[in-house]
Design an enzyme around this catalytic site. Sequence first.
Site, PDB file in Angstrom:
ATOM      1  CD  GLU A 193      41.144 -12.223  30.665  1.00 22.00           C
ATOM      2  OE1 GLU A 193      40.050 -11.948  29.968  1.00 22.00           O
ATOM      3  OE2 GLU A 193      41.362 -11.416  31.444  1.00 22.00           O
ATOM      4  CB  CYS A 201      38.524  -9.863  34.937  1.00 25.64           C
ATOM      5  SG  CYS A 201      40.103  -8.659  35.197  1.00 25.64           S
ATOM      6  CE  LYS A 252      38.437 -15.982  39.398  1.00 26.55           C
ATOM      7  NZ  LYS A 252      38.256 -14.361  39.493  1.00 26.55           N
ATOM      8  CG  HIS A 292      35.897 -12.126  43.078  1.00 28.03           C
ATOM      9  ND1 HIS A 292      37.230 -12.116  42.741  1.00 28.03           N
ATOM     10  CD2 HIS A 292      35.641 -11.156  43.897  1.00 28.03           C
ATOM     11  CE1 HIS A 292      37.733 -10.876  43.362  1.00 28.03           C
ATOM     12  NE2 HIS A 292      36.825 -10.731  44.138  1.00 28.03           N
ATOM     13  CG  ASN A 336      38.597 -15.819  43.455  1.00 26.98           C
ATOM     14  OD1 ASN A 336      38.559 -14.839  42.443  1.00 26.98           O
ATOM     15  ND2 ASN A 336      39.769 -16.006  44.059  1.00 26.98           N
ATOM     16  NE  ARG A 393      44.144  -8.486  44.923  1.00 23.33           N
ATOM     17  CZ  ARG A 393      44.946  -7.032  44.772  1.00 23.33           C
ATOM     18  NH1 ARG A 393      45.863  -6.700  45.322  1.00 23.33           N
ATOM     19  NH2 ARG A 393      44.282  -6.471  43.747  1.00 23.33           N
TER      20      ARG A 393
END
Length: 475
Positions: free
Chosen positions: A40, A113, A152, A180, A211, A240
């Site tokens: 990002e 995020c 996202k 996510h 995700n 990850r």
Amino acid sequence: MAGRLSFANITALAPMVRVGTLPMRLLALDYGADVVYCEELIDIKMAQCRRVENEVLQTVDFVAPDDRVMFRTCEKEKQRVVFQMGTADPDRALAVARLVEKDVAAIDVNMGCPKEYSTKGGMGAALLSDPDKIEAILRKLVSGVSVPVTCKIRILPSLEDTLTLARRIEKTGVAAVAVHGRFKDERPRHPVHCDYIGAVARAVAVPVIANGGSLDLVKTHGDIQAFRAAAGASSVMLARAAMWNPSVFRSAGPLPLHDVMIQYLKYALRYDNHAFNSKYCLCQMLRDKVESALGKRVQAAQNNQELSEAFDLVAVFEETQAALEARRDALQSPERRRDHVIAVDGDVTTMALKFQRREYPPQLTPKMFLLEWSRRQKLEQPTYQTVQRAQDRGFQSTVTVENRKYRSSLWEKSKKFAEQASAVVCLRARGIPESRVGQENGGRPHKRKTEDGRDVGQEKRKKQAGDGERETGGS
């Protein structure tokens, strides 16, 4: 539109701060990722950048006013790299998207995020509480750029609210939505909510990218399809699992981690990745082995040469540096050379240059040469005034000689380098030879020779090889 990136049935490298730089993206593509996201990047910082074609590295760099490279890309990933930005402003988002759109395959807006890095200023997961702004940003981008636009998100506490948001996002014309499967206040230790991701996938017609499965669902390449099925999504995005071992994308199975780290470091050297970023990524791969002998050497490394030494890649480091230096020499030929422009800023003579230590003999620096020259001319000793700016702790120095001031317009990483750079400006502006190595050929460093014409570096390596020592040298 022909050639536009498709997000259906893909496996992607997820955007990860400090991890998704060029070496990691290229490595993921080598191992089988279909699409790679950059880390990002904040719109305010990117909006100040200038686009630079780096002929030496054969990259396109987006360079901030302080000379830092904020985003670096290359032809190899052009058709598959997604530029992810952090934004809360439609107009600024569009300005940044237009800056980079010719060099990337798609634009993504981070709305998922939950960390302060992303949420401050209303960006990242903070946008989830402002669907009007989400719609304004996405509509502005979809109508304003020629490449696909995606976003996202994280799931909302209410499934109904999550589906409402997803449908509203779809209507803006985005090419895909990455979901996510965790709530804003959940972290990787919490189980991923595949049911929410599946509900979103059924509610919209655009591809949904699942995700959040790295910790408990995806450990090998074979798990990727299982996660896709469990989430009911078109595609999968890995963070990850890919950070720990990018060869998770290999259909033939993972490679030994040590081999992966070596391939990563080779890319880092080839594309002049910042050593501290490379070190961070390598430490993430080491995980619980970060306190091993290798891990300690990686943590102690201060530059790319020392990282290379940790992996016994000194020869690769030297070959890579030599290749880049040869390319610089070719670009600095008499036909291509572009001399630094001397300018005047108030009462100060300026040039846009940095102090390059390798261009000077070991026992001579520009400051020392300027001091000796001043003494020979019976002038007062040069004086230096150095300032440091708060935003990045960069240094800039002004040297005064004969009541005339000189400085570089570029900022340096240390007070010492800033003073050296100002001395160089003074010497060059006044036409004083500065004793650079190879100055007779335009200032590019040449290999130093012995009196009988032999290469000093080569003779040194021969001697060390005979003594059974490994050359370490300076960076």
